[in-house]
Design a protein around this motif. Structure first.
Motif, mmCIF file in Angstrom:
data_model
loop_
_atom_site.group_PDB
_atom_site.id
_atom_site.type_symbol
_atom_site.label_atom_id
_atom_site.label_comp_id
_atom_site.label_asym_id
_atom_site.label_seq_id
_atom_site.Cartn_x
_atom_site.Cartn_y
_atom_site.Cartn_z
ATOM 1 N N VAL A 6 46.405 -22.821 -7.294
ATOM 2 C CA VAL A 6 47.615 -22.541 -6.535
ATOM 3 C C VAL A 6 48.645 -21.856 -7.421
ATOM 4 O O VAL A 6 48.919 -22.299 -8.527
ATOM 5 C CB VAL A 6 48.212 -23.845 -5.942
ATOM 6 C CG1 VAL A 6 49.589 -23.592 -5.339
ATOM 7 C CG2 VAL A 6 47.265 -24.416 -4.897
ATOM 8 N N VAL A 20 52.352 -11.693 3.952
ATOM 9 C CA VAL A 20 51.601 -12.948 4.020
ATOM 10 C C VAL A 20 50.234 -12.693 4.647
ATOM 11 O O VAL A 20 50.135 -12.131 5.739
ATOM 12 C CB VAL A 20 52.370 -14.016 4.810
ATOM 13 C CG1 VAL A 20 51.585 -15.335 4.812
ATOM 14 C CG2 VAL A 20 53.760 -14.226 4.215
ATOM 15 N N SER A 22 46.320 -14.494 5.489
ATOM 16 C CA SER A 22 45.659 -15.788 5.719
ATOM 17 C C SER A 22 44.159 -15.670 5.480
ATOM 18 O O SER A 22 43.533 -14.673 5.863
ATOM 19 C CB SER A 22 45.901 -16.271 7.151
ATOM 20 O OG SER A 22 45.132 -17.425 7.433
ATOM 21 N N LYS A 23 43.609 -16.688 4.813
ATOM 22 C CA LYS A 23 42.158 -16.794 4.614
ATOM 23 C C LYS A 23 41.715 -18.207 4.952
ATOM 24 O O LYS A 23 42.266 -19.183 4.428
ATOM 25 C CB LYS A 23 41.776 -16.471 3.163
ATOM 26 C CG LYS A 23 41.663 -14.999 2.845
ATOM 27 C CD LYS A 23 41.068 -14.792 1.471
ATOM 28 C CE LYS A 23 40.824 -13.317 1.182
ATOM 29 N NZ LYS A 23 40.192 -13.102 -0.143
ATOM 30 N N GLY A 32 44.297 -20.758 3.864
ATOM 31 C CA GLY A 32 44.999 -20.326 2.671
ATOM 32 C C GLY A 32 46.006 -19.241 3.013
ATOM 33 O O GLY A 32 45.700 -18.306 3.755
ATOM 34 N N LEU A 33 47.219 -19.360 2.498
ATOM 35 C CA LEU A 33 48.254 -18.354 2.684
ATOM 36 C C LEU A 33 48.511 -17.677 1.341
ATOM 37 O O LEU A 33 48.773 -18.356 0.340
ATOM 38 C CB LEU A 33 49.542 -18.993 3.210
ATOM 39 C CG LEU A 33 49.444 -19.719 4.550
ATOM 40 C CD1 LEU A 33 50.785 -20.334 4.908
ATOM 41 C CD2 LEU A 33 48.980 -18.771 5.648
ATOM 42 N N LEU A 34 48.408 -16.370 1.304
ATOM 43 C CA LEU A 34 48.625 -15.604 0.088
ATOM 44 C C LEU A 34 49.800 -14.660 0.321
ATOM 45 O O LEU A 34 49.845 -13.962 1.340
ATOM 46 C CB LEU A 34 47.380 -14.811 -0.293
ATOM 47 C CG LEU A 34 46.086 -15.595 -0.542
ATOM 48 C CD1 LEU A 34 45.308 -15.783 0.763
ATOM 49 C CD2 LEU A 34 45.205 -14.879 -1.544
ATOM 50 N N TYR A 36 51.884 -11.432 -1.072
ATOM 51 C CA TYR A 36 51.791 -10.278 -1.960
ATOM 52 C C TYR A 36 53.081 -9.468 -1.943
ATOM 53 O O TYR A 36 53.742 -9.349 -0.906
ATOM 54 C CB TYR A 36 50.653 -9.341 -1.526
ATOM 55 C CG TYR A 36 49.259 -9.862 -1.796
ATOM 56 C CD1 TYR A 36 48.603 -9.567 -2.985
ATOM 57 C CD2 TYR A 36 48.588 -10.633 -0.842
ATOM 58 C CE1 TYR A 36 47.307 -10.021 -3.232
ATOM 59 C CE2 TYR A 36 47.297 -11.097 -1.084
ATOM 60 C CZ TYR A 36 46.665 -10.789 -2.275
ATOM 61 O OH TYR A 36 45.387 -11.244 -2.498
ATOM 62 N N LEU A 43 50.054 -10.602 -6.507
ATOM 63 C CA LEU A 43 50.011 -11.856 -5.773
ATOM 64 C C LEU A 43 51.152 -12.737 -6.272
ATOM 65 O O LEU A 43 51.193 -13.111 -7.444
ATOM 66 C CB LEU A 43 48.664 -12.548 -5.981
ATOM 67 C CG LEU A 43 48.462 -13.892 -5.275
ATOM 68 C CD1 LEU A 43 48.561 -13.732 -3.759
ATOM 69 C CD2 LEU A 43 47.094 -14.485 -5.652
ATOM 70 N N THR A 46 50.598 -18.707 -3.519
ATOM 71 C CA THR A 46 49.595 -19.139 -2.549
ATOM 72 C C THR A 46 49.959 -20.527 -2.054
ATOM 73 O O THR A 46 50.685 -21.276 -2.709
ATOM 74 C CB THR A 46 48.180 -19.187 -3.165
ATOM 75 O OG1 THR A 46 48.164 -20.180 -4.203
ATOM 76 C CG2 THR A 46 47.774 -17.845 -3.738
ATOM 77 N N GLY A 84 52.184 -26.799 -3.326
ATOM 78 C CA GLY A 84 51.300 -25.725 -2.889
ATOM 79 C C GLY A 84 50.528 -26.017 -1.620
ATOM 80 O O GLY A 84 49.713 -25.206 -1.191
#
Length: 297
Positions: A6, A20, A22-23, A32-34, A36, A43, A46, A84
């Motif tokens: 995280v 934002v 999402s995975k 998962g939120l990333l 950028y 990045l 997260t 996180g």
């Protein structure tokens, strides 16, 4: 980055501003939120959200993305970002006094005052009731704020363009989305028609629109801004980005509502929301296999 992978922001509550993504993590049953930075491609942070949470709406998060609200099995939840991870910190059962059928929460949204508002009803097609909860007071019962409203369709015109038809969808006094169609001046229905889908809200009265038509029929460009005047029954449309051969873009308004990020088959670009500048390609374009694009927070 810690042992759990995280990346946590420092010196702030919530998540930093950025694009934002999402995975899904199916094994952990989380999303998962990333976040950028579109101008550098870096990045920034997260976070992990509950797998059952709907994270595709910016309105499901508070102003700093410190809290997330969602529904699960008709109940309303709020989760708070802790280390996180969005950890459930409040839960409300829907009041059953509003109707004979089973009542469910729907479309929870954070207001500017930090409270969560959601509809309670038997189905999403019924008006139901609007209730609010204080996410900081999970033991307090929902507060009834009156009758809800159903989604209705209104037929408007583009200001100054007679051969146009704008389907504006409203819930109560709030515009939710619109579809813009028409015929270019001097054109015909077969070769001069245009069509825009407008679902991304730029502000209370304006929506970003994209076209799936070919370049010659992108009358307002590949990305347009439609501003609705409900009392007048008209819509004003103007170009944000020029016509393009690239595949239908994803458009994300910036938090300041002055810029927009555009993602298409050729990469990521930013431009001014008023269309005064040409789209500029961004380093974020080099990122591959990102995931589901959500919003610019």
């Amino acid at each position: 980055m810690g042992d759990d992978g995280v990346i946590e922001p420092t010196g702030q509550v919530g998540l930093p501003s950025g694009i934002v993504i999402s995975k899904d993590n199916f094994s952990a049953r989380t999303k998962g939120l990333l976040v950028y930075d579109v101008t550098t491609g870096s990045l920034l942070a997260t976070a992990a959200a509950p797998g059952e949470a709907g994270v595709n709406r910016r309105e499901a998060f508070d102003a700093t993305m410190h809290r997330l609200t969602y529904t699960n099995d008709c109940e309303l939840y709020v989760a708070t970002l802790t280390g996180g991870t969005y950890v459930p910190s409040g839960r409300w059962k829907p009041p059953q006094a509003f109707g004979e059928a089973k009542q469910c929460f729907d479309s929870p949204t954070f207001g500017e005052d930090g409270w969560i508002r959601a509809t309670v009803g038997a189905t999403v097609t019924e008006p139901g009731r609007v209730v609010s909860v204080d996410p900081a007071q999970p033991d307090t019962a929902p507060r009834d704020e009156g009758a809800g409203s159903v989604r209705q369709e209104k037929k408007f015109r583009i200001a100054g363009l007679s051969k146009s038809d704008v389907r504006v969808y409203v819930r109560g006094g709030t515009v939710t989305d619109l579809v813009v169609t028409g015929v270019m001046p001097g054109g015909d229905v077969l070769g001069g028609d245009f069509w825009y889908d407008c679902k991304t809200q730029a502000d209370k009265a304006a929506f970003l629109c994209t076209s799936s038509r070919d370049v010659s029929r992108q009358y307002y460009g590949s990305v347009a801004l439609a501003t609705v005047d409900v009392p007048a029954g008209t819509v004003t449309v103007k170009q944000v980005a020029p016509a393009s051969k690239a595949s239908r873009p994803t458009v994300l308004p910036a938090p300041d509502r002055k810029r927009v990020a555009i993602n298409d088959s050729t990469g990521w670009y930013t431009t001014s929301l008023d269309g005064a500048s040409s789209p500029a390609r961004q380093p974020f374009s080099d990122q591959q296999n990102l995931g589901d694009i959500l919003f610019w927070a």
